[in-house]
Design a protein around this motif. Sequence first.
Motif, short mmCIF file in Angstrom:
data_model
loop_
_atom_site.label_atom_id
_atom_site.label_comp_id
_atom_site.label_asym_id
_atom_site.label_seq_id
_atom_site.Cartn_x
_atom_site.Cartn_y
_atom_site.Cartn_z
N ILE A 36 4.55 9.95 -7.05
CA ILE A 36 5.61 10.17 -8.17
C ILE A 36 4.97 10.58 -9.37
O ILE A 36 5.38 11.34 -10.31
CB ILE A 36 6.66 9.23 -7.98
N LEU A 37 4.02 9.79 -9.79
CA LEU A 37 3.28 10.04 -11.16
C LEU A 37 2.55 11.27 -11.17
O LEU A 37 2.66 11.84 -12.09
CB LEU A 37 2.42 9.07 -11.42
N ILE A 38 1.91 11.52 -10.15
CA ILE A 38 1.12 13.01 -10.29
C ILE A 38 2.29 14.10 -10.32
O ILE A 38 2.13 15.11 -11.09
CB ILE A 38 0.29 12.91 -8.97
N ILE B 251 0.52 -1.27 -0.02
CA ILE B 251 -0.03 0.09 -0.04
C ILE B 251 0.83 1.20 0.04
O ILE B 251 0.78 2.12 -0.77
CB ILE B 251 -0.83 0.06 1.23
N VAL B 252 1.83 1.18 1.07
CA VAL B 252 2.87 2.50 1.08
C VAL B 252 3.46 2.51 -0.39
O VAL B 252 3.59 3.71 -0.79
CB VAL B 252 3.91 2.36 1.88
N PHE B 253 3.89 1.40 -0.90
CA PHE B 253 4.61 1.56 -2.24
C PHE B 253 3.90 2.03 -3.40
O PHE B 253 4.21 2.94 -4.07
CB PHE B 253 5.23 0.09 -2.50
N GLY B 254 2.59 1.68 -3.36
CA GLY B 254 1.45 2.46 -4.16
C GLY B 254 1.16 3.74 -4.12
O GLY B 254 1.02 4.42 -5.24
N LEU B 255 1.20 3.99 -3.08
CA LEU B 255 0.92 5.55 -2.74
C LEU B 255 2.08 6.36 -3.03
O LEU B 255 1.99 7.48 -3.49
CB LEU B 255 0.67 5.61 -1.23
N VAL B 256 3.32 5.93 -2.61
CA VAL B 256 4.45 6.56 -3.26
C VAL B 256 4.52 6.70 -4.85
O VAL B 256 4.85 7.74 -5.43
CB VAL B 256 5.76 5.89 -2.58
#
Length: 231
Positions: A183-185, A174-179
Amino acid sequence: ALLIGLTLGGSYTPGSVMKFWSSSLSKRYLVIDPTNKLSGNTRAKIQSILHEKIENSRSFFVLLDSVSKEYQDSKTGSVRIDDFTDDLIELMIPEKEFRDFSLLAVYSLSDRVYKIRVGREIRKKLSDSDLKRITDDIKPLLKKGELDSAFLSLFEKLAEEYNSKMDASTLVMIVFGLVALFILIKWIFDKKNVSENFNENTNSNSARSRGPTPFFPQQNQENSNGFATGV
């Protein structure tokens, strides 16, 4: 799934508990109650909780009258319940790698001792402090002799606690997905800002190359017929 409720009484060793084992039936979720002090409905409900709500585990509940004297300290008379459960889980799950995903609850009524042994992976969701809090909660019911309510409450609370927590791997994902989303945004906004700055600079340079527009028309400029014109 295997449910056992036989009136045999007496004390038990891990080996005698294993006599209730049947190779023809499921060994994944097991309720063993040779005391026959739990109702069939309660055993069925506990079996259902172990099967449906504590997923990805090998879970067992053993309710005994007493533990064999060979597991009692010769000096103090206290029951070595830790040794008993360790020996029992080795018989129930010979494969060491599967013990990491195991839960074994043993209660000895006459000895007034219990042990809930959880494997390494289950411990990530059911810590020692969680187990102590939950087992303390049912002690008033046990003192009143309300075994059905006590043990049903025990496993309901264990399942609730187990499912309320995410394991470390899920949390990391979950943390990796949020990071990654952040980064994408940020990349999209940075790219948009670069594009806008480029367009502004391009328009500014274009305006400077053309120079200022003259207030008066130039003299002697040829008209469309090739003749010179003037004011």
